[in-house]
Design an enzyme around this catalytic site. Sequence first.
Site, PDB file in Angstrom:
ATOM      1  N   ARG A  39       0.852  -1.185   0.000  1.00 47.40           N
ATOM      2  CA  ARG A  39       0.000   0.000   0.000  1.00 47.40           C
ATOM      3  C   ARG A  39       0.891   1.239   0.000  1.00 47.40           C
ATOM      4  O   ARG A  39       1.756   1.390   0.866  1.00 47.40           O
ATOM      5  CB  ARG A  39      -0.908   0.051   1.242  1.00 47.40           C
ATOM      6  N   GLU A  40       0.686   2.114  -0.983  1.00 47.10           N
ATOM      7  CA  GLU A  40       1.365   3.404  -1.017  1.00 47.10           C
ATOM      8  C   GLU A  40       0.452   4.397  -0.310  1.00 47.10           C
ATOM      9  O   GLU A  40      -0.733   4.492  -0.632  1.00 47.10           O
ATOM     10  CB  GLU A  40       1.604   3.844  -2.456  1.00 47.10           C
ATOM     11  N   ALA A  78      -9.213  27.798   1.072  1.00 47.69           N
ATOM     12  CA  ALA A  78      -8.728  26.594   1.746  1.00 47.69           C
ATOM     13  C   ALA A  78      -7.217  26.651   1.917  1.00 47.69           C
ATOM     14  O   ALA A  78      -6.547  27.462   1.284  1.00 47.69           O
ATOM     15  CB  ALA A  78      -9.112  25.352   0.939  1.00 47.69           C
ATOM     16  N   GLU A  94      -6.400  31.129   6.860  1.00 47.22           N
ATOM     17  CA  GLU A  94      -6.540  30.934   5.418  1.00 47.22           C
ATOM     18  C   GLU A  94      -7.583  31.868   4.811  1.00 47.22           C
ATOM     19  O   GLU A  94      -7.381  32.393   3.716  1.00 47.22           O
ATOM     20  CB  GLU A  94      -6.874  29.474   5.093  1.00 47.22           C
ATOM     21  N   SER A 115      -9.141  11.800  -0.037  1.00 52.73           N
ATOM     22  CA  SER A 115      -8.830  10.685  -0.954  1.00 52.73           C
ATOM     23  C   SER A 115      -8.357   9.486  -0.150  1.00 52.73           C
ATOM     24  O   SER A 115      -7.181   9.111  -0.195  1.00 52.73           O
ATOM     25  CB  SER A 115      -7.738  11.092  -1.946  1.00 52.73           C
ATOM     26  N   PRO A 116      -9.254   8.853   0.626  1.00 50.63           N
ATOM     27  CA  PRO A 116      -8.838   7.822   1.566  1.00 50.63           C
ATOM     28  C   PRO A 116      -8.269   6.550   0.936  1.00 50.63           C
ATOM     29  O   PRO A 116      -7.704   5.722   1.634  1.00 50.63           O
ATOM     30  CB  PRO A 116     -10.111   7.514   2.356  1.00 50.63           C
ATOM     31  N   GLU A 140       3.974  34.297  -1.187  1.00 50.43           N
ATOM     32  CA  GLU A 140       4.630  34.817  -2.388  1.00 50.43           C
ATOM     33  C   GLU A 140       4.452  33.919  -3.609  1.00 50.43           C
ATOM     34  O   GLU A 140       4.597  34.373  -4.741  1.00 50.43           O
ATOM     35  CB  GLU A 140       6.108  35.106  -2.137  1.00 50.43           C
TER      36      GLU A 140
END
Length: 185
Positions: A39-40, A78, A94, A115-116, A140
Amino acid sequence: MSNEHLIEKTVSSKTIYEGKIIDLTLHTVQLPNGKEAQREVVLHPGAVTVLALTEKDTILLVKQFRKATERVLVETPAGKLERGENPLESAKRELEEETGYVASEWKHLASFYTSPGFADELMHAYVATGLTLKQQNLDEDEFIDVFEVTADQALQMIVDGEIYDAKTLTCVYWWLRERALQGKA
């Protein structure tokens, strides 16, 4: 009902890449059937998004180029959590950095994984009201346009495929639902 029969146990893991925003790890796991698999996993400190509601019954949106998609996306304001940062404090920071607005009232909307299937990023969504314009303070390397839309405009942007960012869809649909419950639809 127990979920034990679904759990993958980590046998070993190693860090493949350590970056400014993410780390990438490779895990060897034991599957529920006893076999092993790889798993990555992208490790991310988490993020926030803000549904900023104006007194005119509009919301603030931003446009910015996102290299991963090679597109300019329309999004709710966000940003990434700093390691160990409180999500609400990050949301306040933010909103002001990206839009120039500060809010007097804050409400937690939801927290969700983005993105589980491959990442541990947990997004915290907030609703901000009582907005006052101060000064935009972009990093910047940030280039962002800020604009306001009505509920009808936001819905049309979704229908037209102009908004397809998941966090923004989540926030806009929540807003549209709340408006409908209040008889504003």
